[in-house]
Design a protein around this motif. Structure first.
Motif, mmCIF file in Angstrom:
data_model
loop_
_atom_site.group_PDB
_atom_site.id
_atom_site.type_symbol
_atom_site.label_atom_id
_atom_site.label_comp_id
_atom_site.label_asym_id
_atom_site.label_seq_id
_atom_site.Cartn_x
_atom_site.Cartn_y
_atom_site.Cartn_z
ATOM 1 N N SER A 1 8.350 25.586 5.795
ATOM 2 C CA SER A 1 9.712 25.380 5.290
ATOM 3 C C SER A 1 9.712 24.552 4.015
ATOM 4 O O SER A 1 10.414 24.868 3.041
ATOM 5 C CB SER A 1 10.570 24.687 6.351
ATOM 6 O OG SER A 1 10.722 25.509 7.489
ATOM 7 N N ARG A 2 8.907 23.513 4.003
ATOM 8 C CA ARG A 2 8.845 22.661 2.808
ATOM 9 C C ARG A 2 8.241 23.429 1.634
ATOM 10 O O ARG A 2 8.704 23.308 0.497
ATOM 11 C CB ARG A 2 8.018 21.410 3.110
ATOM 12 C CG ARG A 2 7.940 20.462 1.930
ATOM 13 C CD ARG A 2 7.313 19.134 2.325
ATOM 14 N NE ARG A 2 7.144 18.261 1.185
ATOM 15 C CZ ARG A 2 8.111 17.540 0.632
ATOM 16 N NH1 ARG A 2 9.332 17.604 1.134
ATOM 17 N NH2 ARG A 2 7.873 16.762 -0.406
ATOM 18 N N ARG A 3 7.209 24.240 1.922
ATOM 19 C CA ARG A 3 6.578 25.020 0.850
ATOM 20 C C ARG A 3 7.569 26.003 0.249
ATOM 21 O O ARG A 3 7.641 26.173 -0.964
ATOM 22 C CB ARG A 3 5.351 25.757 1.407
ATOM 23 C CG ARG A 3 4.528 26.471 0.363
ATOM 24 C CD ARG A 3 3.157 26.821 0.903
ATOM 25 N NE ARG A 3 3.185 27.787 1.971
ATOM 26 C CZ ARG A 3 2.793 27.555 3.228
ATOM 27 N NH1 ARG A 3 2.380 26.354 3.578
ATOM 28 N NH2 ARG A 3 2.852 28.501 4.142
ATOM 29 N N ALA A 4 8.363 26.628 1.115
ATOM 30 C CA ALA A 4 9.370 27.587 0.629
ATOM 31 C C ALA A 4 10.418 26.887 -0.208
ATOM 32 O O ALA A 4 10.857 27.410 -1.231
ATOM 33 C CB ALA A 4 10.019 28.291 1.822
ATOM 34 N N ALA A 5 10.812 25.672 0.209
ATOM 35 C CA ALA A 5 11.819 24.927 -0.549
ATOM 36 C C ALA A 5 11.290 24.545 -1.927
ATOM 37 O O ALA A 5 12.023 24.620 -2.924
ATOM 38 C CB ALA A 5 12.211 23.677 0.234
ATOM 39 N N VAL A 6 10.007 24.160 -1.988
ATOM 40 C CA VAL A 6 9.409 23.794 -3.273
ATOM 41 C C VAL A 6 9.343 24.999 -4.199
ATOM 42 O O VAL A 6 9.664 24.922 -5.394
ATOM 43 C CB VAL A 6 7.997 23.197 -3.055
ATOM 44 C CG1 VAL A 6 7.265 23.055 -4.390
ATOM 45 C CG2 VAL A 6 8.095 21.849 -2.357
ATOM 46 N N HIS A 7 8.966 26.151 -3.646
ATOM 47 C CA HIS A 7 8.837 27.366 -4.454
ATOM 48 C C HIS A 7 10.189 27.866 -4.954
ATOM 49 O O HIS A 7 10.263 28.543 -5.982
ATOM 50 C CB HIS A 7 8.140 28.459 -3.651
ATOM 51 C CG HIS A 7 6.683 28.189 -3.449
ATOM 52 N ND1 HIS A 7 5.901 28.920 -2.594
ATOM 53 C CD2 HIS A 7 5.865 27.253 -3.993
ATOM 54 C CE1 HIS A 7 4.662 28.458 -2.627
ATOM 55 N NE2 HIS A 7 4.615 27.449 -3.462
ATOM 56 N N ASN A 8 11.241 27.551 -4.204
ATOM 57 C CA ASN A 8 12.579 28.051 -4.573
ATOM 58 C C ASN A 8 13.355 27.127 -5.492
ATOM 59 O O ASN A 8 14.489 27.424 -5.847
ATOM 60 C CB ASN A 8 13.400 28.300 -3.298
ATOM 61 C CG ASN A 8 12.860 29.476 -2.506
ATOM 62 O OD1 ASN A 8 12.287 30.406 -3.071
ATOM 63 N ND2 ASN A 8 13.032 29.430 -1.188
ATOM 64 N N ARG A 9 12.749 26.013 -5.879
ATOM 65 C CA ARG A 9 13.454 25.084 -6.774
ATOM 66 C C ARG A 9 13.656 25.682 -8.161
ATOM 67 O O ARG A 9 12.818 26.397 -8.667
ATOM 68 C CB ARG A 9 12.655 23.786 -6.913
ATOM 69 C CG ARG A 9 12.759 22.882 -5.674
ATOM 70 C CD ARG A 9 11.899 21.646 -5.873
ATOM 71 N NE ARG A 9 11.917 20.798 -4.670
ATOM 72 C CZ ARG A 9 11.114 19.748 -4.509
ATOM 73 N NH1 ARG A 9 10.247 19.424 -5.447
ATOM 74 N NH2 ARG A 9 11.177 19.027 -3.418
#
Length: 294
Positions: free
Chosen positions: A286-294
């Protein structure tokens, strides 16, 4: 002409030189600090004052330098002819470092292999040496004399040099997780009066459990179905509460045990109860996806 060249004679480079020379290979050597390479002078070892001369003295060039930046600096200063040569990089770095160096070597007419020795240097040349490579099969085959000299387990992971570096990063992360666990365990043992030698004798008894945890966890992570009644998430929280307090009393600051406890609590707050601890992987995703979607 030598059979191979080693650029950089630090602890790893020196061990590579010795192993290859002892196996009968003719080795050309250069190091920025001449005194370090001169100590290796002897049968089958040829010391060069200039990097270009060492590089151009053989068809295979192993770079055993600290990192990719240093490798680029040496290449800048040497201005050596790489055409037709097999360049093998063995350095600390990340997958993003591989492409620019590979492109540079290939633009100069050379061929490129990524390598990572996953042991202490004193294992080089013994059956305990474990090295992974990434690159073309025919290039790895050309390196046969070197891999035989290094001994142990020499594995080509595929044609993509970047994958070999990614593998190295993962193995390094696992190593430091192990080292950190060992150091914190030592502090806890000392604080509780448990002799470390007594504990060390029992470590092999835990191996089947470690292997089972990895095997079960990998399967659950792949399926993203974490249901597991034998050791559900709820069983970990009380243990980690106790261990976090013990770690603090043992003088450990920012213990990984406290971090694990926070992750378990977060998962339970999200509604997980009967799942395997591998469910914590979803927090990372979830955190990785949030970082990639910034």
């Amino acid at each position: 002409m030598a059979d191979m060249t080693v650029i950089g004679t630090g602890v790893i480079g020196s061990a590579v030189v010795r192993a290859c020379a002892d196996s009968g290979l003719e080795v050309s050597v250069w190091n920025r600090t001449p005194e370090r390479s001169e100590r290796l002078a002897g049968r089958n070892v040829h010391i060069h004052e200039k990097a270009a001369a060492a590089i151009e003295d053989s068809p295979i060039v192993l770079f055993c330098l600290l990192n990719y930046e240093v490798t680029h600096r040496v290449l800048d200063g040497a201005a050596a002819d790489l055409s037709g040569r097999l360049v093998v990089q063995n350095a600390s770095g990340v997958p993003d470092d591989v492409t620019p160096l590979r492109a540079r070597v290939e633009a100069a007419g050379g061929r490129y292999l990524e390598a990572a020795i996953l042991n202490y240097p004193d294992a080089i040349g013994t059956e305990d040496c474990f090295t992974v490579y990434g690159g073309a099969a025919e290039d790895f085959k050309e390196l046969a004399g070197v891999t035989e000299a290094l001994s142990g387990k020499q594995v080509r992971l595929g044609s993509d040099p970047g994958y070999a570096k990614a593998y190295h990063v993962v193995s390094s992360a696992f190593y430091y997780a192990f080292v950190n666990g060992f150091l914190e365990c030592s502090a806890i043992a000392e604080s509780l009066g448990v002799p470390l030698n007594d504990f060390a004798e029992s470590v092999p008894l835990y191996d089947p459990g470690f292997q089972n945890t990895i095997g079960v966890g990998l399967g659950l992570i792949a399926r993203r179905d974490y249901t597991f009644e034998q050791a559900p998430l709820t069983s970990h929280l009380d243990v980690l509460d106790n261990l976090t307090g013990i770690a603090e009393r043992a003088g450990i600051d920012q213990s990984y045990l406290g971090v694990m406890r926070e992750r378990v609590q977060r998962a339970m707050d999200q509604g997980y109860r009967r799942e395997h601890v591998a469910v914590l992987t979803e927090q990372f995703r979830s955190r990785r996806a949030a970082v990639h979607n910034r």
